[in-house]
Design an enzyme around this catalytic site. Structure first.
Site, PDB file in Angstrom:
ATOM      1  N   PHE A 131       0.853  -1.193   0.000  1.00 54.00           N
ATOM      2  CA  PHE A 131       0.000   0.000   0.000  1.00 54.00           C
ATOM      3  C   PHE A 131       0.884   1.235   0.000  1.00 54.00           C
ATOM      4  O   PHE A 131       1.734   1.399   0.880  1.00 54.00           O
ATOM      5  CB  PHE A 131      -0.940   0.048   1.209  1.00 54.00           C
ATOM      6  CG  PHE A 131      -1.861   1.240   1.148  1.00 54.00           C
ATOM      7  CD1 PHE A 131      -2.982   1.240   0.323  1.00 54.00           C
ATOM      8  CD2 PHE A 131      -1.579   2.393   1.869  1.00 54.00           C
ATOM      9  CE1 PHE A 131      -3.807   2.350   0.230  1.00 54.00           C
ATOM     10  CE2 PHE A 131      -2.408   3.517   1.779  1.00 54.00           C
ATOM     11  CZ  PHE A 131      -3.522   3.486   0.961  1.00 54.00           C
ATOM     12  N   ASP A 218       9.156   2.924   1.991  1.00 52.53           N
ATOM     13  CA  ASP A 218       7.951   3.615   2.456  1.00 52.53           C
ATOM     14  C   ASP A 218       7.813   3.334   3.951  1.00 52.53           C
ATOM     15  O   ASP A 218       7.366   2.260   4.361  1.00 52.53           O
ATOM     16  CB  ASP A 218       6.739   3.094   1.670  1.00 52.53           C
ATOM     17  CG  ASP A 218       5.425   3.737   2.116  1.00 52.53           C
ATOM     18  OD1 ASP A 218       5.386   4.297   3.231  1.00 52.53           O
ATOM     19  OD2 ASP A 218       4.447   3.647   1.359  1.00 52.53           O
ATOM     20  N   LYS A 247       2.104   9.993   8.302  1.00 51.43           N
ATOM     21  CA  LYS A 247       1.340   9.530   9.464  1.00 51.43           C
ATOM     22  C   LYS A 247       1.761  10.128  10.812  1.00 51.43           C
ATOM     23  O   LYS A 247       1.268  11.179  11.184  1.00 51.43           O
ATOM     24  CB  LYS A 247       1.320   7.994   9.498  1.00 51.43           C
ATOM     25  CG  LYS A 247       0.472   7.427   8.337  1.00 51.43           C
ATOM     26  CD  LYS A 247      -0.114   6.073   8.629  1.00 51.43           C
ATOM     27  CE  LYS A 247      -1.266   5.750   7.689  1.00 51.43           C
ATOM     28  NZ  LYS A 247      -0.883   5.118   6.432  1.00 51.43           N
TER      29      LYS A 247
HETATM   30  C1  LIG Z   1      -1.056   5.433   5.022  1.00 51.48           C
HETATM   31  C2  LIG Z   1       0.002   5.005   4.098  1.00 51.48           C
HETATM   32  C3  LIG Z   1       0.239   5.682   2.882  1.00 51.48           C
HETATM   33  C4  LIG Z   1      -0.636   6.818   2.390  1.00 51.48           C
HETATM   34  O1  LIG Z   1      -0.623   7.904   3.236  1.00 51.48           O
HETATM   35  P1  LIG Z   1      -1.757   9.046   3.030  1.00 51.48           P
HETATM   36  O2  LIG Z   1      -1.360  10.097   4.033  1.00 51.48           O
HETATM   37  O3  LIG Z   1      -3.071   8.408   3.336  1.00 51.48           O
HETATM   38  O4  LIG Z   1      -1.672   9.521   1.651  1.00 51.48           O
HETATM   39  C5  LIG Z   1       1.287   5.257   2.104  1.00 51.48           C
HETATM   40  N1  LIG Z   1       2.062   4.212   2.478  1.00 51.48           N
HETATM   41  C6  LIG Z   1       1.866   3.546   3.632  1.00 51.48           C
HETATM   42  C7  LIG Z   1       2.774   2.421   3.993  1.00 51.48           C
HETATM   43  C8  LIG Z   1       0.820   3.903   4.470  1.00 51.48           C
HETATM   44  O5  LIG Z   1       0.610   3.215   5.588  1.00 51.48           O
END
Ligand SMILES: *Cc1c(COP(=O)(O)O)cnc(C)c1O
Length: 395
Positions: A131, A218, A247
């Site tokens: 994700f 990420d 986050k």
């Molecule tokens: C939440 C998340 C995203 C996206 O972040 P947003 O602030 O919702 O755009 C991308 N990568 C990971 C691993 C995430 O947990």
């Protein structure tokens, strides 16, 4: 109430509970019920709710200066960049407002880096089940066909491989000369708390070095102390070329960051990328306060201890439950995998005054704030065990 609800695009299947106040690990709903937070707004409120130091910093900054523009120097942004680079072993930062935007910056860095190397169609390796966000490029990088459905054509320039499979990456390396980068999560969050083999990131690091690819991690969900180190890649001692954060960075104030080092840090130059709000005074002040609290209270280390305690407690309370297939965790990023879809567990836990999440259909995801005390650990385990029992008895 009803008319308010209908004006919102139904992008979320929302629970009917709405919160109006928070304090530390607790949230209160509109009628005064109190809930133990074991989700932190999906890994955002790592310091819990209404944290006094963060709240004071935000209030003070709101009365001082919120926003100017990135066409001027922003001293707080420079300070925050310095702190993050020191903590992560990186050299430069681009600030934005969300995780998806941080990953967009990473993707743009990889593409431009590729063109600088003379690669005509720069391609990024991404993982199944990943994700990375909901914008078009990050949606494409996301490894979930359901999320893609209806949004084709997707963005070109991505190759997907199984997660935690170095051989698959090596195979792409020998077949495709357009690859310029690998983008993965150190632990897959939305994908179901999937913790790779301890050698995975190190292996990726080696392959990337061998082919002069960028290793892009990420850390949007794993970063800022959640897994027991400041950043999850530090658990395995492998440093990426590009790292994305969001986050928990602002504990609820929207802020994202794309960090880079080496050649990746030199790619973006004036005119190549930008953001109106990114790294404004308010967001940077909040993130600086978050970093202060995390480091003064050694919370990454605390996350490791709390995580071990929760893992042990869960093993004892639900480990033998016939529907529980596996329990796993990295610090305060924990998953309980069931042998059937278990979305109903969210409302059963809510009935117990506990906030949890279910992801990937059958994995209970726990992302408690890093400020838990042992009493909260005990309460979490007690309440969750009741919810799991109830769920099991209904099957
Ligand atoms: C939440 C998340 C995203 C996206 O972040 P947003 O602030 O919702 O755009 C991308 N990568 C990971 C691993 C995430 O947990």
């Amino acid at each position: 109430m009803g008319s308010v609800k209908q004006t919102l695009m139904p992008t979320y299947q929302r629970l009917s509970v709405g919160f109006v106040r928070g304090d530390g690990v607790w949230l209160w709903d509109e009628v005064g019920n109190r809930y133990l937070d074991a989700l932190s707004g999906i890994a955002v409120a790592g310091l819990g709710h209404a944290h006094p130091e963060v709240a004071a910093a935000i209030a003070d900054q709101a009365q001082t200066l919120l926003h100017t523009s990135n066409i001027y120097r922003i001293p707080l942004q420079e300070q925050l960049g310095g702190r993050l680079c020191d903590l992560a072993g990186m050299e430069r930062v681009f600030f934005c407002n969300s995780g998806a935007e941080a990953n967009e910056a990473a993707i743009k860095i990889a593409r431009r880096y590729g063109h600088q190397q003379g690669v005509a169609l720069p391609t990024i390796i991404v993982a199944d089940n990943a994700f990375h966000g909901r914008t078009m490029a990050t949606l494409t990088a996301t490894g979930n066909r359901k999320a893609h459905a209806g949004f084709e054509p997707l963005v070109a320039g991505f190759i997907r491989v199984p997660y935690d499979d170095l051989e698959a990456v090596r195979q792409v390396a020998s077949n495709d000369s357009n690859v310029v980068a690998v983008l993965v999560e150190p632990v897959q969050g939305e994908g179901g708390i999937i913790i790779p083999d301890p050698g995975y990131l190190g292996g990726l690091r080696e392959i990337c070095d061998e082919h002069q690819w960028l290793l892009m991690l990420d850390e949007i969900q794993t970063g800022m102390g959640r897994t027991g180190e400041w950043f999850a890649c530090q658990l395995s001692g492998s440093r990426p070329d590009v790292m994305t954060l969001a986050k928990a960075l602002g504990n609820g104030v929207p802020i994202g960051a794309c960090l880079a080092r080496g050649r990746a840090a030199e790619v973006l130059v004036p005119g190549t990328h930008g953001s109106t709000f990114g790294g404004n005074h308010l967001a940077c002040r909040a993130a600086l306060a978050v970093i202060d609290v995390l480091s003064q209270q050694a919370l990454p280390q605390r996350a490791a201890e709390l995580g071990a305690s929760i893992l042990k407690g869960l093993g004892e309370s639900v480990g033998e439950h016939p529907r529980v297939r596996a329990i796993r965790g990295a610090g305060l990023m924990l998953g309980i995998e069931l042998d059937l879809p278990c979305a109903d567990l969210v409302s059963l836990a809510l009935d117990q005054g506990l906030l949890i999440n279910v992801t990937a259909g059958n994995v209970v995801r726990l992302l408690p704030p890093l400020i838990y005390e042992q009493e909260h650990v005990n309460l979490l385990i007690e309440r969750l065990a009741v919810a799991v029992e109830e769920f099991g008895s209904r099957q």
